[in-house]
Design a protein around this motif. Structure first.
Motif, PDB file in Angstrom:
ATOM      1  N   LYS A 128     -27.514  15.396 -62.997  1.00  0.00           N
ATOM      2  CA  LYS A 128     -26.916  15.001 -64.726  1.00  0.00           C
ATOM      3  C   LYS A 128     -25.352  14.268 -64.055  1.00  0.00           C
ATOM      4  O   LYS A 128     -25.000  13.343 -64.435  1.00  0.00           O
ATOM      5  N   LEU A 129     -24.796  15.478 -63.891  1.00  0.00           N
ATOM      6  CA  LEU A 129     -23.235  15.073 -63.599  1.00  0.00           C
ATOM      7  C   LEU A 129     -22.793  14.094 -62.406  1.00  0.00           C
ATOM      8  O   LEU A 129     -22.145  13.285 -62.817  1.00  0.00           O
ATOM      9  N   LEU A 130     -23.313  13.885 -61.104  1.00  0.00           N
ATOM     10  CA  LEU A 130     -22.739  12.905 -60.321  1.00  0.00           C
ATOM     11  C   LEU A 130     -23.717  11.475 -60.850  1.00  0.00           C
ATOM     12  O   LEU A 130     -22.542  10.946 -60.359  1.00  0.00           O
ATOM     13  N   SER A 131     -24.552  11.358 -61.513  1.00  0.00           N
ATOM     14  CA  SER A 131     -25.117  10.014 -61.642  1.00  0.00           C
ATOM     15  C   SER A 131     -24.253   9.103 -62.580  1.00  0.00           C
ATOM     16  O   SER A 131     -24.021   8.442 -62.715  1.00  0.00           O
ATOM     17  N   SER A 132     -23.678  10.392 -63.982  1.00  0.00           N
ATOM     18  CA  SER A 132     -22.633  10.292 -64.140  1.00  0.00           C
ATOM     19  C   SER A 132     -21.514   9.809 -64.185  1.00  0.00           C
ATOM     20  O   SER A 132     -20.392   8.720 -64.158  1.00  0.00           O
ATOM     21  N   ALA A 133     -21.390  10.339 -63.205  1.00  0.00           N
ATOM     22  CA  ALA A 133     -19.862  10.162 -63.028  1.00  0.00           C
ATOM     23  C   ALA A 133     -19.409   8.771 -61.463  1.00  0.00           C
ATOM     24  O   ALA A 133     -19.293   8.419 -62.140  1.00  0.00           O
ATOM     25  N   PHE A 134     -21.378   8.691 -61.381  1.00  0.00           N
ATOM     26  CA  PHE A 134     -21.494   7.320 -59.962  1.00  0.00           C
ATOM     27  C   PHE A 134     -21.497   6.028 -61.208  1.00  0.00           C
ATOM     28  O   PHE A 134     -20.365   5.555 -60.919  1.00  0.00           O
ATOM     29  N   GLU A 135     -21.719   6.507 -61.993  1.00  0.00           N
ATOM     30  CA  GLU A 135     -21.890   5.150 -63.188  1.00  0.00           C
ATOM     31  C   GLU A 135     -20.426   5.001 -63.811  1.00  0.00           C
ATOM     32  O   GLU A 135     -19.789   3.519 -63.853  1.00  0.00           O
ATOM     33  N   ALA A 136     -19.425   5.562 -63.822  1.00  0.00           N
ATOM     34  CA  ALA A 136     -18.147   5.352 -64.087  1.00  0.00           C
ATOM     35  C   ALA A 136     -17.477   5.319 -63.408  1.00  0.00           C
ATOM     36  O   ALA A 136     -16.277   4.110 -63.309  1.00  0.00           O
ATOM     37  N   LEU A 137     -17.273   5.563 -62.011  1.00  0.00           N
ATOM     38  CA  LEU A 137     -17.057   4.739 -61.205  1.00  0.00           C
ATOM     39  C   LEU A 137     -17.203   3.693 -61.176  1.00  0.00           C
ATOM     40  O   LEU A 137     -16.207   3.032 -60.492  1.00  0.00           O
ATOM     41  N   ILE A 138     -17.773   2.809 -60.824  1.00  0.00           N
ATOM     42  CA  ILE A 138     -18.598   1.505 -60.601  1.00  0.00           C
ATOM     43  C   ILE A 138     -18.019   0.755 -62.057  1.00  0.00           C
ATOM     44  O   ILE A 138     -17.327   0.105 -61.674  1.00  0.00           O
ATOM     45  N   ALA A 139     -17.479   1.536 -63.273  1.00  0.00           N
ATOM     46  CA  ALA A 139     -17.147   0.462 -64.170  1.00  0.00           C
ATOM     47  C   ALA A 139     -15.657   1.265 -63.880  1.00  0.00           C
ATOM     48  O   ALA A 139     -14.786  -0.630 -63.830  1.00  0.00           O
ATOM     49  N   ALA A 140     -15.078   1.853 -63.577  1.00  0.00           N
ATOM     50  CA  ALA A 140     -13.546   1.993 -62.768  1.00  0.00           C
ATOM     51  C   ALA A 140     -13.005   0.987 -61.930  1.00  0.00           C
ATOM     52  O   ALA A 140     -12.065   0.613 -61.038  1.00  0.00           O
ATOM     53  N   TYR A 141     -13.831   1.122 -60.775  1.00  0.00           N
ATOM     54  CA  TYR A 141     -14.070  -0.488 -59.496  1.00  0.00           C
ATOM     55  C   TYR A 141     -14.165  -1.497 -60.697  1.00  0.00           C
ATOM     56  O   TYR A 141     -12.619  -2.287 -60.047  1.00  0.00           O
ATOM     57  N   TYR A 142     -14.521  -1.877 -61.301  1.00  0.00           N
ATOM     58  CA  TYR A 142     -15.248  -3.146 -61.376  1.00  0.00           C
ATOM     59  C   TYR A 142     -13.393  -3.705 -62.641  1.00  0.00           C
ATOM     60  O   TYR A 142     -13.136  -4.294 -62.492  1.00  0.00           O
ATOM     61  N   LEU A 143     -12.769  -2.638 -62.929  1.00  0.00           N
ATOM     62  CA  LEU A 143     -11.819  -2.651 -63.471  1.00  0.00           C
ATOM     63  C   LEU A 143     -10.570  -2.764 -63.111  1.00  0.00           C
ATOM     64  O   LEU A 143      -9.868  -3.906 -63.378  1.00  0.00           O
ATOM     65  N   ASP A 144     -10.555  -1.842 -62.152  1.00  0.00           N
ATOM     66  CA  ASP A 144      -9.557  -2.211 -60.931  1.00  0.00           C
ATOM     67  C   ASP A 144      -9.396  -3.342 -60.332  1.00  0.00           C
ATOM     68  O   ASP A 144      -8.180  -3.781 -60.077  1.00  0.00           O
ATOM     69  N   LYS A 145     -10.461  -4.597 -59.877  1.00  0.00           N
ATOM     70  CA  LYS A 145     -10.547  -5.845 -59.235  1.00  0.00           C
ATOM     71  C   LYS A 145     -11.187  -6.520 -60.660  1.00  0.00           C
ATOM     72  O   LYS A 145     -11.313  -7.507 -60.308  1.00  0.00           O
ATOM     73  N   ASN A 146      -9.966  -6.170 -61.528  1.00  0.00           N
ATOM     74  CA  ASN A 146      -9.911  -7.949 -63.182  1.00  0.00           C
ATOM     75  C   ASN A 146     -11.522  -8.249 -63.460  1.00  0.00           C
ATOM     76  O   ASN A 146     -11.717  -9.510 -63.450  1.00  0.00           O
ATOM     77  N   CYS A 147     -12.366  -6.676 -63.242  1.00  0.00           N
ATOM     78  CA  CYS A 147     -13.014  -7.570 -63.796  1.00  0.00           C
ATOM     79  C   CYS A 147     -14.711  -8.345 -63.502  1.00  0.00           C
ATOM     80  O   CYS A 147     -15.402  -9.493 -63.632  1.00  0.00           O
ATOM     81  N   ASP A 148     -13.905  -7.935 -61.904  1.00  0.00           N
ATOM     82  CA  ASP A 148     -14.594  -8.855 -60.777  1.00  0.00           C
ATOM     83  C   ASP A 148     -15.958  -8.608 -60.716  1.00  0.00           C
ATOM     84  O   ASP A 148     -16.321  -7.655 -59.543  1.00  0.00           O
ATOM     85  N   ILE A 149     -17.038  -9.340 -60.738  1.00  0.00           N
ATOM     86  CA  ILE A 149     -18.440  -8.618 -60.872  1.00  0.00           C
ATOM     87  C   ILE A 149     -18.715  -8.578 -59.269  1.00  0.00           C
ATOM     88  O   ILE A 149     -19.380  -7.693 -58.938  1.00  0.00           O
ATOM     89  N   GLU A 150     -18.139  -9.703 -58.453  1.00  0.00           N
ATOM     90  CA  GLU A 150     -18.234  -9.836 -56.906  1.00  0.00           C
ATOM     91  C   GLU A 150     -17.767  -8.691 -56.417  1.00  0.00           C
ATOM     92  O   GLU A 150     -18.284  -8.247 -55.263  1.00  0.00           O
ATOM     93  N   ALA A 151     -17.081  -8.063 -56.527  1.00  0.00           N
ATOM     94  CA  ALA A 151     -16.326  -7.532 -55.791  1.00  0.00           C
ATOM     95  C   ALA A 151     -17.126  -5.346 -56.303  1.00  0.00           C
ATOM     96  O   ALA A 151     -17.368  -5.486 -55.174  1.00  0.00           O
ATOM     97  N   VAL A 152     -17.786  -5.806 -57.383  1.00  0.00           N
ATOM     98  CA  VAL A 152     -19.012  -4.313 -57.742  1.00  0.00           C
ATOM     99  C   VAL A 152     -20.139  -4.758 -56.782  1.00  0.00           C
ATOM    100  O   VAL A 152     -20.727  -4.104 -56.610  1.00  0.00           O
TER     101      VAL A 152
END
Length: 222
Positions: free
Chosen positions: A106-130
């Motif tokens: 549960k904690l790992l899956s939640s952290a993974f979801e959060a990581l993907i969102a953070a990466y998306y924001l860090d790349k200026n909401c570039d869905i291609e980067a994700v």
């Protein structure tokens, strides 16, 4: 951290790695990852749906839905989290660490979801980067995973039975916390068709409790 996950904004990364329990003990450490988890869940549902739509042009809606459930369920996301080394980086409170939080799906899956969102924001909401990050992980999932999990997807199977035999409307789930610790809560779910309860189940999170309720409902049908 996996070499392809390079962040310009370290604060976003740290927030994604921070569980609520860590923030209780270190209140000046920024934010916990639950808001990012919300966004990551939406991104993963979209990307997995698009990925499966393109990869399996011969599959219908029901089968694609089952495969998406398998691709982004708690255990599979936890596997992805382990693959990118989140278990070594997640920031947990002492209690959560003692309870094995770094290996808790549960904690790992939640952290993974959060990581993907953070990466998306860090790349200026570039869905291609994700997409470039997530598709290799999707590709690594063996075909047998879809077969095995599709066969045991109790919620989908019960919904199909309900819509075939009772009503076009899907069943509803009433899920409430019933105890446990803040790091290991327990939930009780009831699955209803109209006002009738067809099954009950318990789990460490809402998803598992609802799955158990659906399994209970299917068992009662036999």
């Amino acid at each position: 951290m996996h070499q392809i996950l390079k962040f310009k904004d370290r604060t976003l990364l740290l927030n994604a790695l921070t569980h609520r329990s860590y923030l209780h003990e270190h209140p000046q450490s920024g934010e916990h990852n639950e808001r990012l988890e919300f966004l990551g869940d939406a991104l993963l549902n979209f990307l997995s749906g698009e990925y499966l739509y393109q990869r399996y042009p011969e599959k219908g809606e029901d089968e694609l839905t089952r495969r998406r459930s398998a691709l982004v369920d708690e255990q599979q996301l936890a596997n992805f989290a382990l693959e990118v080394g989140l278990n070594l980086k997640i920031r947990l409170g002492k209690g959560a660490k003692r309870e094995g939080g770094s290996q808790n799906p549960k904690l790992l899956s939640s952290a993974f979801e959060a990581l993907i969102a953070a990466y998306y924001l860090d790349k200026n909401c570039d869905i291609e980067a994700v997409r470039a990050v997530i598709e290799p992980l999707f590709n690594s999932v063996p075909e047998r995973t879809f077969t095995l999990r599709s066969n045991v997807d109790a919620k989908n199977r019960f919904q199909e039975w309900v819509q075939k035999n009772i009503t076009p409307s899907p069943p509803k789930y009433d899920t409430v916390p019933i105890g446990g610790s803040c790091h290991a809560p327990e939930f009780l779910a009831k699955v209803l068709v109209g006002n009738k309860v067809y099954g009950e189940g318990r789990g460490r999170n809402k998803r598992d409790a609802e799955k158990a309720a659906a399994e209970n409902a299917l068992a009662r049908l036999k």
